[in-house]
Design an enzyme around this catalytic site. Structure first.
Site, PDB file in Angstrom:
ATOM      1  N   THR A  45      -5.304   1.156  11.270  1.00 14.62           N
ATOM      2  CA  THR A  45      -5.085   2.544  11.690  1.00 14.62           C
ATOM      3  C   THR A  45      -6.393   3.306  11.744  1.00 14.62           C
ATOM      4  O   THR A  45      -7.346   2.981  11.036  1.00 14.62           O
ATOM      5  CB  THR A  45      -4.121   3.243  10.715  1.00 14.62           C
ATOM      6  N   ASP A  46      -6.412   4.377  12.565  1.00 13.62           N
ATOM      7  CA  ASP A  46      -7.620   5.206  12.641  1.00 13.62           C
ATOM      8  C   ASP A  46      -7.848   5.956  11.334  1.00 13.62           C
ATOM      9  O   ASP A  46      -8.941   6.463  11.070  1.00 13.62           O
ATOM     10  CB  ASP A  46      -7.533   6.187  13.824  1.00 13.62           C
ATOM     11  N   GLU A  47      -6.792   6.007  10.499  1.00 12.85           N
ATOM     12  CA  GLU A  47      -6.914   6.763   9.249  1.00 12.85           C
ATOM     13  C   GLU A  47      -7.887   6.128   8.255  1.00 12.85           C
ATOM     14  O   GLU A  47      -8.328   6.789   7.320  1.00 12.85           O
ATOM     15  CB  GLU A  47      -5.533   6.929   8.593  1.00 12.85           C
ATOM     16  N   TYR A  98      -1.817   5.927   1.603  1.00 11.19           N
ATOM     17  CA  TYR A  98      -1.438   5.004   2.685  1.00 11.19           C
ATOM     18  C   TYR A  98      -2.676   4.442   3.357  1.00 11.19           C
ATOM     19  O   TYR A  98      -2.846   3.221   3.467  1.00 11.19           O
ATOM     20  CB  TYR A  98      -0.566   5.728   3.720  1.00 11.19           C
ATOM     21  N   LYS A 111      -4.521   0.557   3.876  1.00 15.89           N
ATOM     22  CA  LYS A 111      -4.889  -0.044   5.161  1.00 15.89           C
ATOM     23  C   LYS A 111      -6.373  -0.398   5.187  1.00 15.89           C
ATOM     24  O   LYS A 111      -6.781  -1.437   5.714  1.00 15.89           O
ATOM     25  CB  LYS A 111      -4.521   0.908   6.308  1.00 15.89           C
TER      26      LYS A 111
HETATM   27  N1  LIG Z   1       3.185   4.616  13.740  1.00 19.72           N
HETATM   28  C1  LIG Z   1       1.914   4.871  13.942  1.00 19.72           C
HETATM   29  O1  LIG Z   1       1.548   5.920  14.460  1.00 19.72           O
HETATM   30  C2  LIG Z   1       0.870   3.865  13.528  1.00 19.72           C
HETATM   31  C3  LIG Z   1      -0.465   4.086  13.925  1.00 19.72           C
HETATM   32  C4  LIG Z   1      -1.437   3.153  13.562  1.00 19.72           C
HETATM   33  C5  LIG Z   1      -1.074   2.015  12.862  1.00 19.72           C
HETATM   34  N2  LIG Z   1       0.227   1.824  12.484  1.00 19.72           N
HETATM   35  C6  LIG Z   1       0.557   0.595  11.769  1.00 19.72           C
HETATM   36  O2  LIG Z   1       1.506  -0.111  12.562  1.00 19.72           O
HETATM   37  C7  LIG Z   1       2.374  -0.868  11.713  1.00 19.72           C
HETATM   38  C8  LIG Z   1       3.815  -0.557  12.043  1.00 19.72           C
HETATM   39  O3  LIG Z   1       4.015   0.829  11.842  1.00 19.72           O
HETATM   40  P1  LIG Z   1       5.401   1.512  12.291  1.00 19.72           P
HETATM   41  O4  LIG Z   1       5.103   2.931  12.631  1.00 19.72           O
HETATM   42  O5  LIG Z   1       6.089   0.641  13.269  1.00 19.72           O
HETATM   43  O6  LIG Z   1       6.192   1.520  10.908  1.00 19.72           O
HETATM   44  P2  LIG Z   1       7.740   1.230  10.581  1.00 19.72           P
HETATM   45  O7  LIG Z   1       7.938   1.749   9.213  1.00 19.72           O
HETATM   46  O8  LIG Z   1       8.600   1.713  11.675  1.00 19.72           O
HETATM   47  O9  LIG Z   1       7.803  -0.365  10.592  1.00 19.72           O
HETATM   48  C9  LIG Z   1       7.202  -1.118   9.582  1.00 19.72           C
HETATM   49  C10 LIG Z   1       8.069  -2.360   9.412  1.00 19.72           C
HETATM   50  O10 LIG Z   1       7.464  -3.235   8.448  1.00 19.72           O
HETATM   51  C11 LIG Z   1       8.475  -3.704   7.579  1.00 19.72           C
HETATM   52  N3  LIG Z   1       7.862  -4.029   6.284  1.00 19.72           N
HETATM   53  C12 LIG Z   1       7.166  -3.187   5.478  1.00 19.72           C
HETATM   54  N4  LIG Z   1       6.798  -3.837   4.361  1.00 19.72           N
HETATM   55  C13 LIG Z   1       7.265  -5.118   4.481  1.00 19.72           C
HETATM   56  C14 LIG Z   1       7.222  -6.257   3.639  1.00 19.72           C
HETATM   57  N5  LIG Z   1       6.643  -6.200   2.438  1.00 19.72           N
HETATM   58  N6  LIG Z   1       7.807  -7.393   4.075  1.00 19.72           N
HETATM   59  C15 LIG Z   1       8.427  -7.446   5.279  1.00 19.72           C
HETATM   60  N7  LIG Z   1       8.508  -6.393   6.122  1.00 19.72           N
HETATM   61  C16 LIG Z   1       7.935  -5.244   5.706  1.00 19.72           C
HETATM   62  C17 LIG Z   1       9.474  -2.551   7.463  1.00 19.72           C
HETATM   63  O11 LIG Z   1      10.746  -3.020   7.046  1.00 19.72           O
HETATM   64  C18 LIG Z   1       9.482  -2.020   8.885  1.00 19.72           C
HETATM   65  O12 LIG Z   1      10.453  -2.664   9.676  1.00 19.72           O
HETATM   66  C19 LIG Z   1       1.977  -0.522  10.275  1.00 19.72           C
HETATM   67  O13 LIG Z   1       1.097  -1.532   9.818  1.00 19.72           O
HETATM   68  C20 LIG Z   1       1.205   0.796  10.414  1.00 19.72           C
HETATM   69  O14 LIG Z   1       0.226   0.920   9.394  1.00 19.72           O
HETATM   70  C21 LIG Z   1       1.209   2.717  12.802  1.00 19.72           C
HETATM   71  C1  LIG Z   2      -2.470   6.755  12.739  1.00 18.54           C
HETATM   72  C2  LIG Z   2      -1.389   7.169  11.754  1.00 18.54           C
HETATM   73  O1  LIG Z   2      -0.437   7.983  12.464  1.00 18.54           O
HETATM   74  C3  LIG Z   2       0.679   8.400  11.678  1.00 18.54           C
HETATM   75  O2  LIG Z   2       0.234   9.134  10.551  1.00 18.54           O
HETATM   76  P1  LIG Z   2       0.234  10.760  10.544  1.00 18.54           P
HETATM   77  O3  LIG Z   2       0.290  11.224   9.160  1.00 18.54           O
HETATM   78  O4  LIG Z   2      -0.857  11.272  11.437  1.00 18.54           O
HETATM   79  O5  LIG Z   2       1.610  11.037  11.302  1.00 18.54           O
HETATM   80  P2  LIG Z   2       2.714  12.148  10.994  1.00 18.54           P
HETATM   81  O6  LIG Z   2       3.561  12.264  12.198  1.00 18.54           O
HETATM   82  O7  LIG Z   2       3.361  11.910   9.670  1.00 18.54           O
HETATM   83  O8  LIG Z   2       1.832  13.507  10.833  1.00 18.54           O
HETATM   84  C4  LIG Z   2       1.082  13.987  11.946  1.00 18.54           C
HETATM   85  C5  LIG Z   2       0.604  15.389  11.599  1.00 18.54           C
HETATM   86  O9  LIG Z   2       1.733  16.268  11.543  1.00 18.54           O
HETATM   87  C6  LIG Z   2       1.848  16.870  10.278  1.00 18.54           C
HETATM   88  N1  LIG Z   2       3.277  16.899   9.925  1.00 18.54           N
HETATM   89  C7  LIG Z   2       3.996  15.733   9.810  1.00 18.54           C
HETATM   90  C8  LIG Z   2       5.326  15.778   9.472  1.00 18.54           C
HETATM   91  C9  LIG Z   2       5.962  17.025   9.237  1.00 18.54           C
HETATM   92  O10 LIG Z   2       7.173  17.100   8.921  1.00 18.54           O
HETATM   93  N2  LIG Z   2       5.207  18.175   9.392  1.00 18.54           N
HETATM   94  C10 LIG Z   2       3.882  18.135   9.731  1.00 18.54           C
HETATM   95  O11 LIG Z   2       3.234  19.198   9.871  1.00 18.54           O
HETATM   96  C11 LIG Z   2       1.034  16.018   9.329  1.00 18.54           C
HETATM   97  O12 LIG Z   2       0.500  16.793   8.251  1.00 18.54           O
HETATM   98  C12 LIG Z   2      -0.042  15.467  10.222  1.00 18.54           C
HETATM   99  O13 LIG Z   2      -1.173  16.355  10.276  1.00 18.54           O
HETATM  100  C13 LIG Z   2       1.459   7.181  11.206  1.00 18.54           C
HETATM  101  O14 LIG Z   2       2.544   7.602  10.399  1.00 18.54           O
HETATM  102  C14 LIG Z   2       0.560   6.269  10.369  1.00 18.54           C
HETATM  103  O15 LIG Z   2       1.253   5.048  10.120  1.00 18.54           O
HETATM  104  C15 LIG Z   2      -0.750   6.023  11.038  1.00 18.54           C
HETATM  105  O16 LIG Z   2      -1.382   4.991  10.806  1.00 18.54           O
END
Ligand SMILES: NC(=O)c1ccc[n+]([C@@H]2O[C@H](COP(=O)([O-])OP(=O)(O)OC[C@H]3O[C@@H](n4cnc5c(N)ncnc54)[C@H](O)[C@@H]3O)[C@@H](O)[C@H]2O)c1
Ligand SMILES: C[C@H]1O[C@H](OP(=O)(O)OP(=O)(O)OC[C@H]2O[C@@H](n3ccc(=O)[nH]c3=O)[C@H](O)[C@@H]2O)[C@H](O)[C@@H](O)C1=O
Length: 346
Positions: free
Chosen positions: A137-139, A162, A166
């Site tokens: 993630t960019d975080e 979180y 990562k």
């Molecule tokens: N959503 C975003 O904006 C975002 C941005 C950047 C990176 N990511 C990364 O992408 C990946 C997926 O994120 P997402 O938003 O789809 O999340 P999500 O919560 O929708 O999906 C994550 C999945 O992983 C499974 N999981 C978690 N821990 C597990 C374990 N110990 N064993 C087996 N399965 C497990 C969960 O059951 C779930 O189905 C994560 O690694 C997250 O860090 C997400």
């Molecule tokens: C790259 C990551 O993106 C996601 O993380 P992030 O915390 O940026 O996503 P959120 O949607 O939870 O938050 C975005 C932004 O909105 C604020 N916010 C969120 C929820 C709410 O109820 N009210 C809010 O104001 C929050 O403070 C943030 O500034 C992703 O979840 C993660 O996996 C990534 O890796």
């Protein structure tokens, strides 16, 4: 070709599985997931694929362990790619139980990494056919001020539990890349990803969920107003999930074609939007489409609440490297949001 998609029942992972089954008609997919709160929201996907002979599902908690069984459906001479999505992904939840995030995210990744390492150790043929792509993630970079951007070589300064897990995963992977020459690993660091099927805890999905409760007079009950953290001035960049999964596969294909493993790729978009402007624009679009209402007042749809313990102001990725592979997002933010808003109009 066999793809092992960990976290494949989650938001991004399920779109990844769909993309693979659609775009690669001869590939096999093993989806591994422990089925968390986020996946019950998407269980229809699992049902849709379960009769497909080239798809199989393994319910496993990878934090408890991962061994040779994750490869049980793979044929000996097959190319095998592990796409590791499995993680707890919600920043707000990570403040509540940081240790759970540490155990889950780091142990799950390293258990899969160890299973991969042991799978290829002493097997030169497998060393040439197997690889692993880790979704980060960019975080991990922490926030960027004003006009700063970060490249893949920038230092890691995660600001929440979180993103610390990562970053830890990225550093563990880097140590394996350096220590074990026969591992073929890529790391992808992405902006916020949004799209259909995201559990309603992230800002976009939560806003859409709230709007489902607007009554026929255009009134949103107080209890459903979107909670904006702090002033709402933090900014984020949003990449559509279909553009993201295409980037993941492009990176994997390119690494295989060029044998250029051990690479990190930033993936995202340049556009940024403030949280309060994002919510306002989604609510405005909804009210215009459903009620032809041109003007809305913010206080009808949002409530301002206490900010996060620390809220990164913005993330700004340098995207030159992924662009050099010829990738660019195809779905504009307006198109992506419009598709989602249309989907909730009664
Ligand atoms: N959503 C975003 O904006 C975002 C941005 C950047 C990176 N990511 C990364 O992408 C990946 C997926 O994120 P997402 O938003 O789809 O999340 P999500 O919560 O929708 O999906 C994550 C999945 O992983 C499974 N999981 C978690 N821990 C597990 C374990 N110990 N064993 C087996 N399965 C497990 C969960 O059951 C779930 O189905 C994560 O690694 C997250 O860090 C997400
Ligand atoms: C790259 C990551 O993106 C996601 O993380 P992030 O915390 O940026 O996503 P959120 O949607 O939870 O938050 C975005 C932004 O909105 C604020 N916010 C969120 C929820 C709410 O109820 N009210 C809010 O104001 C929050 O403070 C943030 O500034 C992703 O979840 C993660 O996996 C990534 O890796």
């Amino acid at each position: 070709m066999h793809f092992i998609v960990t976290g494949g029942a989650g938001f991004i992972g399920s779109h990844m599985v769909c993309y693979l089954l659609d775009e690669y008609p001869h590939c096999h997919v093993t989806c591994i997931d422990r089925l968390s709160y986020a996946t019950k929201y998407l269980s229809k996907n699992l049902a849709m694929w379960c009769d497909l002979p080239r798809y199989n599902f393994k319910e496993m908690d990878l934090a408890d362990g991962a061994d040779e069984t994750i490869f049980s459906e793979c044929k000996d001479e097959e190319d095998v790619t592990i796409l590791h999505f499995a993680a707890e992904s919600c920043v707000d939840r990570s403040y509540i139980d940081p240790l759970f995030f540490t155990r889950n995210n780091i142990f799950a990744m390293q258990n899969v990494l160890e299973a991969y390492r042991k799978r290829v150790e002493g097997h030169p043929d497998r060393q040439k056919t197997h690889c692993m792509v880790h979704i980060s993630t960019d975080e991990v970079y922490g926030e960027q001020k004003h006009t700063d951007t970060v490249t893949e070589d920038s230092l890691l300064f995660p600001s929440n539990p979180y993103s610390a897990t990562k970053a830890a995963c990225d550093l563990i992977l880097h140590s394996y890349i350096k220590s074990f020459n026969d591992l073929r690993i890529s790391i992808i660091r992405s902006n916020n990803v949004y799209g259909p099927g995201q559990y309603p805890e992230k800002l976009i999905s939560k806003t859409l969920e709230a709007l489902k409760h607007v009554d026929r007079d255009g009134f949103l009950p107080e209890s459903w107003k979107v909670p904006i953290h702090g002033t709402g001035d933090c900014q984020r960049s949003y990449l559509h999930v279909r553009d993201f999964v295409a980037a993941v596969i492009l990176i994997e294909r390119n690494a295989r074609d060029t044998e250029a493993f051990g690479q990190i790729f930033n993936v995202g978009v340049k556009e940024e939007i403030k949280n309060r402007d994002l919510v306002y624009s989604i609510c405005s679009m909804y009210m215009k489409l459903r009620f032809e209402k041109e003007q809305i007042s913010e206080q009808e749809f949002v409530t301002f609440v206490k900010d996060r313990c620390y809220n990164d102001a913005r993330y700004s990725l340098d995207l030159e490297k992924i662009h050099s592979l010829g990738w660019a997002p195809r779905i504009t933010f307006e198109e992506g949001i419009s598709e989602l808003v249309q989907s909730i109009i009664p």
